[in-house]
Design a protein around this motif. Structure first.
Motif, PDB file in Angstrom:
ATOM      1  N   LYS A  57       0.799  -1.273   0.023  1.00 58.30           N
ATOM      2  CA  LYS A  57       0.156  -0.054  -0.075  1.00 58.30           C
ATOM      3  C   LYS A  57       0.788   1.336  -0.149  1.00 58.30           C
ATOM      4  O   LYS A  57       0.508   2.393  -0.725  1.00 58.30           O
ATOM      5  N   ASP A  58       1.825   1.351   0.793  1.00 58.47           N
ATOM      6  CA  ASP A  58       2.832   2.448   0.731  1.00 58.47           C
ATOM      7  C   ASP A  58       3.408   2.738  -0.401  1.00 58.47           C
ATOM      8  O   ASP A  58       3.579   3.855  -0.884  1.00 58.47           O
ATOM      9  N   LYS A 108       0.899   4.057  -2.786  1.00 63.74           N
ATOM     10  CA  LYS A 108       0.797   5.488  -2.505  1.00 63.74           C
ATOM     11  C   LYS A 108       1.928   6.569  -2.978  1.00 63.74           C
ATOM     12  O   LYS A 108       1.696   7.393  -3.343  1.00 63.74           O
ATOM     13  N   PHE A 158      -7.549   1.564  -3.214  1.00 62.41           N
ATOM     14  CA  PHE A 158      -7.136   2.677  -4.305  1.00 62.41           C
ATOM     15  C   PHE A 158      -8.295   2.782  -5.613  1.00 62.41           C
ATOM     16  O   PHE A 158      -7.872   3.754  -6.409  1.00 62.41           O
TER      17      PHE A 158
END
Length: 298
Positions: free
Chosen positions: A47-48, A51, A100
């Motif tokens: 996820k990071d 992002k 997302f």
């Protein structure tokens, strides 16, 4: 030109980058997986990464290659070994799509590496391919008519578990087994040597290294012969760290194959070595994404 995030989750590192519609990779990087922290921790890392990518690029989808057995339709981890605890059952696709609001496709890492080689590497232009990655174990994937052969329960291609001379092939023909056997015969700890050491000394004429490398190649060829008799692929592609030494392994494997295959089959059996190396999984994840969403408006 549309851009897509491509992420390859391995037991040691997570490789990632951006790919465009012309299959050009940009900004490829990696982070430590820290697999011991478990599946959800890995997903937080992913996820990071996404992002960070989204902060700089307008991406249209997320392409995931991952260790573990995967249900590609659900994008869910069906099984992961003890090296990645609490990964089994993680719904990667669902979690990332909800986070997302982007389409996401998920596939096993060996299958992705095979797709990468099939469409853009050593298998390009072929109609069928068997792919084996020789590392800590032996991973495998089968492609027929441009598609991964998944089997009834998505476990086709688990070549490492195939029995050769009464043992799993990954127990007698993997890189880790080669290191273990040489270390035992030299009476040293296996942490003191690696595949490069063994192959360098093989080429210098070291008797133990030559014996164990030739034994591995013969066991591998016996396994390959069974695959050839069963599905008769147009090409067998071999990858993994030690297989970068094509000049060592190709003549050994072909010599043994000549023993195990009848002449007409042997003459039509082609051994090739992986070309894409570290980018195969990333490109394969994109090919899988395109196939998954080919009938959508993406």
């Amino acid at each position: 030109m549309d851009l897509f995030a491509v992420i390859d989750i391995g037991g040691t590192s997570i490789k990632y980058g951006i790919i465009n519609e012309e299959e050009t990779l940009i900004n490829v990087n990696d982070r430590d997986t820290e697999a011991y922290k478990g599946g959800l921790s890995i997903l937080d890392k992913v996820k990071d990464i996404i992002k960070d990518i989204k902060a700089n690029y307008d991406i249209k989808g997320i392409c995931i290659s991952t260790a573990g057995m995967v249900c590609p339709k659900e994008g869910k981890i069906v099984y992961a070994g003890p090296t990645i605890p609490n990964y089994t059952g993680v719904e990667v696709k669902k979690i990332l799509e909800e986070e997302f609001n982007l389409p996401c496709a998920v596939e096993n890492d060996v299958n992705c590496a095979a797709l990468g080689e099939f469409f853009g590497g050593a298998g390009k232009g072929k109609s069928s391919m068997a792919c084996l990655t020789i590392g800590t174990g032996i991973g495998g994937a089968l492609i027929i008519d441009d598609k991964i052969l998944r089997g009834f329960s998505n476990s086709a291609g688990e070549i490492g578990y195939m029995l050769v001379n009464g043992e799993q092939i990954q127990e007698i023909a993997s890189a880790s087994t080669l290191v273990k056997n040489v270390a035992k015969r030299k009476n040293v700890d296996s942490s003191e040597i690696d595949g490069r050491y063994i192959l360098d000394n093989y080429e210098k004429g070291d008797i133990i290294c030559r014996d164990e490398v030739e034994k591995l190649a013969d066991n591998l060829a016996l396994g390959i012969s069974n695959i050839v008799y069963l599905i008769n692929p147009e090409v067998i592609v071999l990858g993994g760290g030690i297989m970068a030494r094509e000049e060592v392994f190709k003549p050994l494997i072909e010599k043994s194959l000549k023993k195990y295959l009848i002449e007409s089959v042997y003459n039509n059996t082609n051994i090739a070595f992986a070309e894409l190396r570290n980018t195969a999984g990333l490109k394969g994840a994109f090919y899988n994404f395109k196939e998954t969403f080919k009938d959508s408006s993406l």
